[in-house]
Design a protein around this motif. Structure first.
Motif, short mmCIF file in Angstrom:
data_model
loop_
_atom_site.label_atom_id
_atom_site.label_comp_id
_atom_site.label_asym_id
_atom_site.label_seq_id
_atom_site.Cartn_x
_atom_site.Cartn_y
_atom_site.Cartn_z
N PRO A 32 4.98 7.09 2.92
CA PRO A 32 5.00 5.76 3.54
C PRO A 32 4.50 4.67 2.58
CG PRO A 32 3.67 7.33 4.83
CD PRO A 32 3.97 7.96 3.53
N THR A 33 5.08 3.49 2.76
CA THR A 33 4.62 2.29 2.06
C THR A 33 4.42 1.20 3.10
OG1 THR A 33 5.81 2.87 0.03
CG2 THR A 33 5.18 0.56 0.32
N CYS A 34 3.25 0.57 3.06
CA CYS A 34 2.93 -0.51 3.99
C CYS A 34 3.13 -1.85 3.27
CB CYS A 34 1.48 -0.40 4.45
SG CYS A 34 1.10 1.13 5.30
N THR A 35 3.78 -2.78 3.98
CA THR A 35 4.07 -4.09 3.40
C THR A 35 3.77 -5.18 4.42
OG1 THR A 35 6.37 -3.94 4.11
CG2 THR A 35 5.87 -3.21 1.86
N GLY A 36 3.62 -6.38 3.92
CA GLY A 36 3.39 -7.51 4.81
C GLY A 36 3.75 -8.82 4.15
N LEU B 124 0.87 -1.17 0.00
CA LEU B 124 0.00 0.00 0.00
C LEU B 124 0.91 1.22 0.00
CD1 LEU B 124 -2.78 1.38 0.29
CD2 LEU B 124 -2.51 1.14 2.78
N GLU B 125 1.00 1.89 -1.15
CA GLU B 125 1.81 3.10 -1.27
C GLU B 125 0.92 4.30 -1.03
OE1 GLU B 125 4.23 3.22 -4.78
OE2 GLU B 125 4.72 1.09 -4.60
N LEU B 126 1.35 5.14 -0.09
CA LEU B 126 0.53 6.26 0.33
C LEU B 126 1.07 7.57 -0.22
CD1 LEU B 126 0.33 4.52 3.62
CD2 LEU B 126 -1.72 5.26 2.40
N PRO B 127 0.18 8.57 -0.34
CA PRO B 127 0.66 9.87 -0.81
C PRO B 127 1.55 10.54 0.25
CG PRO B 127 -1.66 9.98 -0.21
CD PRO B 127 -1.24 8.54 -0.08
N GLU B 128 2.25 11.54 -0.19
CA GLU B 128 3.12 12.32 0.70
C GLU B 128 2.32 12.86 1.88
OE1 GLU B 128 4.85 16.64 0.00
OE2 GLU B 128 5.97 15.12 -1.14
N ILE B 129 2.93 12.79 3.06
CA ILE B 129 2.32 13.34 4.27
C ILE B 129 2.43 14.87 4.20
CG2 ILE B 129 2.44 13.49 6.80
CD1 ILE B 129 1.59 10.71 5.82
N SER B 130 1.30 15.54 4.20
CA SER B 130 1.27 17.00 4.12
C SER B 130 0.71 17.59 5.41
CB SER B 130 0.40 17.43 2.94
OG SER B 130 -0.96 17.09 3.19
N ARG B 131 0.79 18.86 5.56
CA ARG B 131 0.18 19.54 6.71
C ARG B 131 -1.34 19.30 6.70
NH1 ARG B 131 4.24 22.44 8.95
NH2 ARG B 131 5.90 23.03 7.53
N PHE C 174 5.53 16.41 12.57
CA PHE C 174 5.67 15.06 12.03
C PHE C 174 4.36 14.32 12.24
CE2 PHE C 174 7.29 15.36 16.30
CZ PHE C 174 6.74 14.29 16.97
N ALA C 175 4.21 13.23 11.54
CA ALA C 175 2.94 12.50 11.54
C ALA C 175 2.68 11.81 12.87
CB ALA C 175 2.92 11.47 10.41
N HIS C 176 1.42 11.71 13.19
CA HIS C 176 0.96 10.93 14.35
C HIS C 176 1.34 9.46 14.13
CE1 HIS C 176 -1.81 14.31 13.78
NE2 HIS C 176 -2.16 14.23 15.04
N GLY C 177 1.84 8.82 15.15
CA GLY C 177 2.14 7.39 15.04
C GLY C 177 0.90 6.58 14.73
N MET C 178 -0.22 7.00 15.28
CA MET C 178 -1.46 6.26 15.05
C MET C 178 -1.96 6.42 13.61
SD MET C 178 -1.89 4.57 17.75
CE MET C 178 -3.58 3.99 17.66
N LEU C 179 -1.54 7.47 12.92
CA LEU C 179 -1.88 7.59 11.50
C LEU C 179 -1.19 6.47 10.73
CD1 LEU C 179 -3.08 9.00 9.02
CD2 LEU C 179 -1.11 10.55 9.05
N SER C 180 0.07 6.23 11.03
CA SER C 180 0.78 5.13 10.38
C SER C 180 0.15 3.80 10.73
CB SER C 180 2.26 5.13 10.78
OG SER C 180 2.90 6.27 10.27
N MET C 181 -0.29 3.65 11.98
CA MET C 181 -0.94 2.41 12.39
C MET C 181 -2.26 2.23 11.62
SD MET C 181 -1.77 1.04 16.20
CE MET C 181 -2.33 -0.63 16.45
N ALA C 182 -2.97 3.32 11.39
CA ALA C 182 -4.21 3.24 10.61
C ALA C 182 -3.92 2.82 9.17
CB ALA C 182 -4.93 4.58 10.65
N TYR C 183 -2.85 3.37 8.59
CA TYR C 183 -2.48 2.97 7.24
C TYR C 183 -2.16 1.47 7.19
CZ TYR C 183 -1.90 7.88 5.69
OH TYR C 183 -2.08 9.19 5.35
N LEU C 184 -1.45 0.99 8.20
CA LEU C 184 -1.12 -0.43 8.25
C LEU C 184 -2.38 -1.28 8.41
CD1 LEU C 184 1.52 -1.91 7.94
CD2 LEU C 184 1.82 -1.80 10.40
N GLY C 185 -3.34 -0.77 9.18
CA GLY C 185 -4.64 -1.45 9.29
C GLY C 185 -5.34 -1.54 7.94
#
Length: 126
Positions: free
Chosen positions: A89-93, A10-17, A49-60
């Motif tokens: 970010p890119t999510c992998t598994g 899952l390739e995500l767009p650039e993290i913006s404000r 910087f991004a919320h850690g839980m945002l990355s966790m949501a992307y991984l979900g």
């Protein structure tokens, strides 16, 4: 599902404000380190910087793109590094084991420079 299977990344767009502001509003997490440049700088950071839980949501989302939500039995992560503004970010598994009808997955969020920001694991009904 079998050992060694790789989930579609899952390739995500650039993290913006804007991304951070929208996530703060949706989650209720208005920690100023993530949305206020002056506060971030006072904390020794160059920028927000991004919320850690945002990355966790992307991984979900990676998981629910792979299997329906009701098949997820466990999901846990360890925060390894921050996700800076403008990162992509890119999510992998990968399926590490299938046993007794359950698939065990190693999952991660990685930035384009190779930095792993989140490592985790999940168990899903196979």
């Amino acid at each position: 599902m079998k050992t060694g299977d790789v989930l579609p990344s899952l390739e995500l767009p650039e993290i913006s404000r804007t991304t951070l502001a929208l996530y703060a509003g949706a989650s209720g997490d208005h920690n100023p380190m993530h949305i206020d440049l002056d506060v971030a700088r006072s904390g020794g950071m160059d920028d927000v910087f991004a919320h850690g839980m945002l990355s966790m949501a992307y991984l979900g989302r990676l998981l629910t793109n792979y299997v329906p939500q009701e098949r997820i039995r466990t999901y846990s992560v360890r925060f390894a590094s921050i996700t800076p503004l403008h990162a992509k970010p890119t999510c992998t598994g990968t399926v590490t084991k299938v046993e007794d009808g359950l698939a065990h997955l190693d999952i991660a969020v990685t930035l384009s420079d190779g930095t792993v920001t989140l490592r985790g694991d999940a168990v899903v009904a196979a």
